[in-house]
Design a protein around this motif. Structure first.
Motif, PDB file in Angstrom:
ATOM      1  N   ALA A  84      12.469  -0.474   1.119  1.00 41.42           N
ATOM      2  CA  ALA A  84      13.527   0.225   0.679  1.00 41.42           C
ATOM      3  C   ALA A  84      13.726   0.064  -0.950  1.00 41.42           C
ATOM      4  O   ALA A  84      14.033   0.701  -1.727  1.00 41.42           O
ATOM      5  N   ALA A  85      13.146  -1.089  -1.228  1.00 39.85           N
ATOM      6  CA  ALA A  85      13.213  -1.445  -2.699  1.00 39.85           C
ATOM      7  C   ALA A  85      12.298  -0.399  -3.393  1.00 39.85           C
ATOM      8  O   ALA A  85      12.601   0.069  -4.625  1.00 39.85           O
ATOM      9  N   ALA A  86      11.010  -0.135  -2.914  1.00 40.38           N
ATOM     10  CA  ALA A  86      10.251   0.664  -3.424  1.00 40.38           C
ATOM     11  C   ALA A  86      10.746   2.090  -3.510  1.00 40.38           C
ATOM     12  O   ALA A  86      10.644   2.769  -4.623  1.00 40.38           O
ATOM     13  N   CYS A  87      11.454   2.425  -2.675  1.00 40.31           N
ATOM     14  CA  CYS A  87      12.013   4.043  -2.354  1.00 40.31           C
ATOM     15  C   CYS A  87      13.141   3.932  -3.259  1.00 40.31           C
ATOM     16  O   CYS A  87      13.385   4.890  -4.068  1.00 40.31           O
ATOM     17  N   ARG A 123       0.809  -1.263  -0.073  1.00 32.55           N
ATOM     18  CA  ARG A 123       0.037  -0.162  -0.093  1.00 32.55           C
ATOM     19  C   ARG A 123       0.851   1.312   0.051  1.00 32.55           C
ATOM     20  O   ARG A 123       0.676   2.257  -0.810  1.00 32.55           O
ATOM     21  N   ILE A 124       1.851   1.079   0.972  1.00 32.34           N
ATOM     22  CA  ILE A 124       2.822   2.451   0.803  1.00 32.34           C
ATOM     23  C   ILE A 124       3.483   2.551  -0.525  1.00 32.34           C
ATOM     24  O   ILE A 124       3.476   3.538  -1.059  1.00 32.34           O
ATOM     25  N   ALA A 125       4.110   1.487  -1.035  1.00 34.18           N
ATOM     26  CA  ALA A 125       4.819   1.530  -2.173  1.00 34.18           C
ATOM     27  C   ALA A 125       3.771   2.184  -3.495  1.00 34.18           C
ATOM     28  O   ALA A 125       4.406   3.058  -4.031  1.00 34.18           O
ATOM     29  N   ASP A 126       2.486   1.762  -3.478  1.00 36.73           N
ATOM     30  CA  ASP A 126       1.689   1.994  -4.506  1.00 36.73           C
ATOM     31  C   ASP A 126       1.376   3.484  -4.247  1.00 36.73           C
ATOM     32  O   ASP A 126       0.716   4.179  -5.146  1.00 36.73           O
ATOM     33  N   ALA A 127       1.475   4.155  -3.120  1.00 38.85           N
ATOM     34  CA  ALA A 127       1.229   5.554  -2.708  1.00 38.85           C
ATOM     35  C   ALA A 127       2.416   6.500  -2.954  1.00 38.85           C
ATOM     36  O   ALA A 127       1.822   7.593  -3.158  1.00 38.85           O
ATOM     37  N   ILE A 128       3.397   5.973  -3.502  1.00 39.58           N
ATOM     38  CA  ILE A 128       4.505   6.971  -3.602  1.00 39.58           C
ATOM     39  C   ILE A 128       4.123   7.684  -5.059  1.00 39.58           C
ATOM     40  O   ILE A 128       3.783   7.029  -5.929  1.00 39.58           O
ATOM     41  N   GLY A 129       4.288   8.873  -5.058  1.00 40.74           N
ATOM     42  CA  GLY A 129       3.883   9.774  -5.911  1.00 40.74           C
ATOM     43  C   GLY A 129       4.879  10.533  -6.690  1.00 40.74           C
ATOM     44  O   GLY A 129       6.184  10.550  -6.104  1.00 40.74           O
ATOM     45  N   PRO A 130       4.655  11.459  -7.685  1.00 42.41           N
ATOM     46  CA  PRO A 130       5.710  12.161  -8.368  1.00 42.41           C
ATOM     47  C   PRO A 130       6.432  13.150  -7.683  1.00 42.41           C
ATOM     48  O   PRO A 130       7.483  13.605  -7.743  1.00 42.41           O
ATOM     49  N   VAL A 157      13.933   8.722  -0.443  1.00 40.08           N
ATOM     50  CA  VAL A 157      14.582   8.618   0.963  1.00 40.08           C
ATOM     51  C   VAL A 157      13.714   7.865   1.951  1.00 40.08           C
ATOM     52  O   VAL A 157      12.695   8.501   2.386  1.00 40.08           O
ATOM     53  N   LEU A 158      14.378   6.922   2.370  1.00 35.48           N
ATOM     54  CA  LEU A 158      13.573   6.121   3.634  1.00 35.48           C
ATOM     55  C   LEU A 158      14.170   6.210   4.956  1.00 35.48           C
ATOM     56  O   LEU A 158      15.372   6.059   5.151  1.00 35.48           O
ATOM     57  N   VAL A 159      13.198   6.986   5.682  1.00 29.03           N
ATOM     58  CA  VAL A 159      13.592   7.111   7.031  1.00 29.03           C
ATOM     59  C   VAL A 159      12.891   6.425   8.065  1.00 29.03           C
ATOM     60  O   VAL A 159      11.511   6.149   7.993  1.00 29.03           O
ATOM     61  N   VAL A 160      13.374   5.836   9.223  1.00 30.63           N
ATOM     62  CA  VAL A 160      12.766   4.777   9.935  1.00 30.63           C
ATOM     63  C   VAL A 160      12.771   5.296  11.353  1.00 30.63           C
ATOM     64  O   VAL A 160      13.996   5.629  12.071  1.00 30.63           O
ATOM     65  N   ASP A 161      11.715   5.274  12.009  1.00 32.86           N
ATOM     66  CA  ASP A 161      11.443   5.654  13.369  1.00 32.86           C
ATOM     67  C   ASP A 161      11.588   4.085  13.901  1.00 32.86           C
ATOM     68  O   ASP A 161      10.630   3.218  13.905  1.00 32.86           O
ATOM     69  N   GLY A 162      12.637   3.858  14.655  1.00 39.13           N
ATOM     70  CA  GLY A 162      12.950   2.300  15.178  1.00 39.13           C
ATOM     71  C   GLY A 162      12.580   1.933  16.710  1.00 39.13           C
ATOM     72  O   GLY A 162      12.855   1.173  17.037  1.00 39.13           O
ATOM     73  N   ILE A 163      12.255   3.135  17.295  1.00 36.68           N
ATOM     74  CA  ILE A 163      12.281   2.831  18.791  1.00 36.68           C
ATOM     75  C   ILE A 163      11.553   1.901  19.331  1.00 36.68           C
ATOM     76  O   ILE A 163      11.721   1.287  20.479  1.00 36.68           O
ATOM     77  N   GLN A 164      10.107   1.371  18.631  1.00 38.72           N
ATOM     78  CA  GLN A 164       9.659   0.342  19.361  1.00 38.72           C
ATOM     79  C   GLN A 164      10.229  -1.085  18.853  1.00 38.72           C
ATOM     80  O   GLN A 164       9.597  -2.222  19.477  1.00 38.72           O
TER      81      GLN A 164
END
Ligand SMILES: Cc1ncc(COP(=O)(O)O)c(C=O)c1O
Length: 411
Positions: free
Chosen positions: A197-200, A166-173, A206-213
């Motif tokens: 990462a592959a979709a990005c 769903r996220i990959a499909d939502a990437i826009g121009p 650029v892929l940023v990750v909030d990893g705290i959990q």
């Protein structure tokens, strides 16, 4: 795929001995997703530093002022399987994300994409850019997924959901950056970072990750990730107010430095006049740091990271996975949550859950969840509720007795 009912996953001794914490014998803390307990040795490390603050003449600049932050960078890198030079100290997840949000060369019209219903620490640093013409767009991750005022009416994710797609499909121009929680704070879903990462990569995003959990229990796959940000006070077993940020050098070189005197060449070398401003920015993680260090925080978090690393991140992850399997098997046999056990089991079996099981209570069920919490607290079992989920977080010190107690309470 082995259903947890058929054969409970094998359990070894807890990789983090419980006696290394100050946990009262009858207290069951299953809410490190809110706040992790800090091990005794880490508290001692903090006390030693406090002592040095009282006697600064005993403080050693190299050993303490520079050495303690360095230890956090080294141990954080060890935990992530990364280079210490790519780690920066931060105060919190929010401040690490803000370093990227405010340092990245966004242009008006650019878009930041995020899953619907991120913890607000991963929304406000980006929303702050709206006045610069940068938009923040959220993507629902499954049918019936709701957040905001409607969060309590959301359907929960199940084994058939495909949030990464769903996220990959939502990437826009105009999408320049995708920011996601690795493990989501309410439903507990752990996103598959390599897929994102592959979709990005395919879209120059650029892929940023909030990893705290997830940090401290699971090890992220950073291949293709540009930045991984975490506070230290949950699974990392550190204090609030000390976290870290890992950045890939290509991203770091694009970011405007925060502007600290410790982020430039020879910043801490007093043989050179500090007023000599003819210097270059450091290329490593120190480039993004904010100035004088939180030495108490660094002393404590550094010790906790050593504890986690010495115990073995893989052992901790396997232990938590096995405990979760046992909890799910028990819930399925009970009368209150068998439907939830059935919903969660396929996610568990395919490594798509974080350290906590999020039991969904259905719409309008806030009262039920808070009643359950209160009954737990009366039994000295401490869990947490976020949106329509009861979160039961497991870590390396929990054991079978804890699972039995949880089942008695939840059943
Ligand atoms: C996904 C997520 N991100 C961030 C945070 C915390 O952010 P910060 O470290 O800025 O307080 C939390 C919880 O407190 C969280 O669940």
């Amino acid at each position: 795929m082995q259903a947890p009912d058929d054969m409970p996953p094998p359990l070894t001794l807890p990789p983090l001995p419980r006696d290394r914490f100050d946990l009262p014998p009858d207290l069951l803390w299953v809410m490190h997703c809110s706040e992790g307990p800090v091990p005794r040795a880490s508290i001692e490390a903090g006390r030693r530093l406090l002592d040095l603050e009282a006697h600064p003449w005993d403080m050693d600049f190299g050993r303490d002022v520079l050495g303690l932050p360095d230890r956090v960078r080294t141990q954080a890198a060890r935990l992530l399987g990364a280079d210490a030079g790519d780690v920066s100290l931060t105060q919190s997840t929010s401040s690490g994300l803000a370093v990227i949000a405010h340092g990245f060369p966004f242009e008006p019209g650019d878009e930041i994409l995020a899953p619907l219903g991120e913890f607000p620490a991963n929304a406000w640093p980006w929303k702050a850019l709206e006045s610069r013409g940068v938009t923040f767009r959220e993507v629902p991750l499954w049918d019936g997924h709701l957040a905001g005022p409607g969060a309590w009416d959301s359907t929960p994710p199940d084994g058939d959901c495909t949030p990464e797609q769903r996220i990959a499909d939502a990437i826009g121009p105009r999408t320049r950056l995708l920011t996601v929680s690795w493990v989501r704070f309410q439903d507990g879903l752990r996103l598959h970072l390599p897929t994102l990462a592959a979709a990005c990569a395919a879209n120059d995003v650029v892929l940023v990750v909030d990893g705290i959990q997830g940090a401290g229990v699971f090890t992220p796959d950073l291949q293709g990730v540009a930045a991984f940000v975490t506070g230290g006070h949950k699974g990392l077993l550190g204090p609030a107010g000390q976290g870290f940020l890992w950045t890939r050098p290509e991203l770091r070189s694009m970011l405007l430095p925060a502007g600290s005197w410790l982020s430039v060449a020879d910043g801490a070398k007093w043989a050179r006049p500090g007023t000599d401003l003819d210097r270059t920015w450091l290329p490593d993680g120190r480039r993004l740091e904010p100035g004088a260090y939180n030495l108490i925080g660094a002393a404590i978090l550094g010790e906790s990271l050593v504890f986690l690393n010495d115990a073995g991140p893989d052992r901790i992850a396997a232990h938590v996975h096995a405990l979760q399997g046992r909890l799910l098997a028990g819930l399925r046999r009970g009368t209150t949550w068998p439907g939830e056990a059935d919903r969660l089991e396929p996610l568990w079996a395919t490594d798509r859950l974080g350290p906590f099981l999020s039991l969904h209570a259905g719409p309008q069920a806030a009262g039920v969840l808070f009643d359950r919490l209160r009954i737990g607290a009366d039994r000295n079992i401490h869990a947490s509720v976020r949106e329509s989920y009861l979160r039961v977080a497991l870590h390396g010190w929990h054991d079978q007795d804890d699972i039995d107690r949880l089942l008695e309470w939840l059943g």
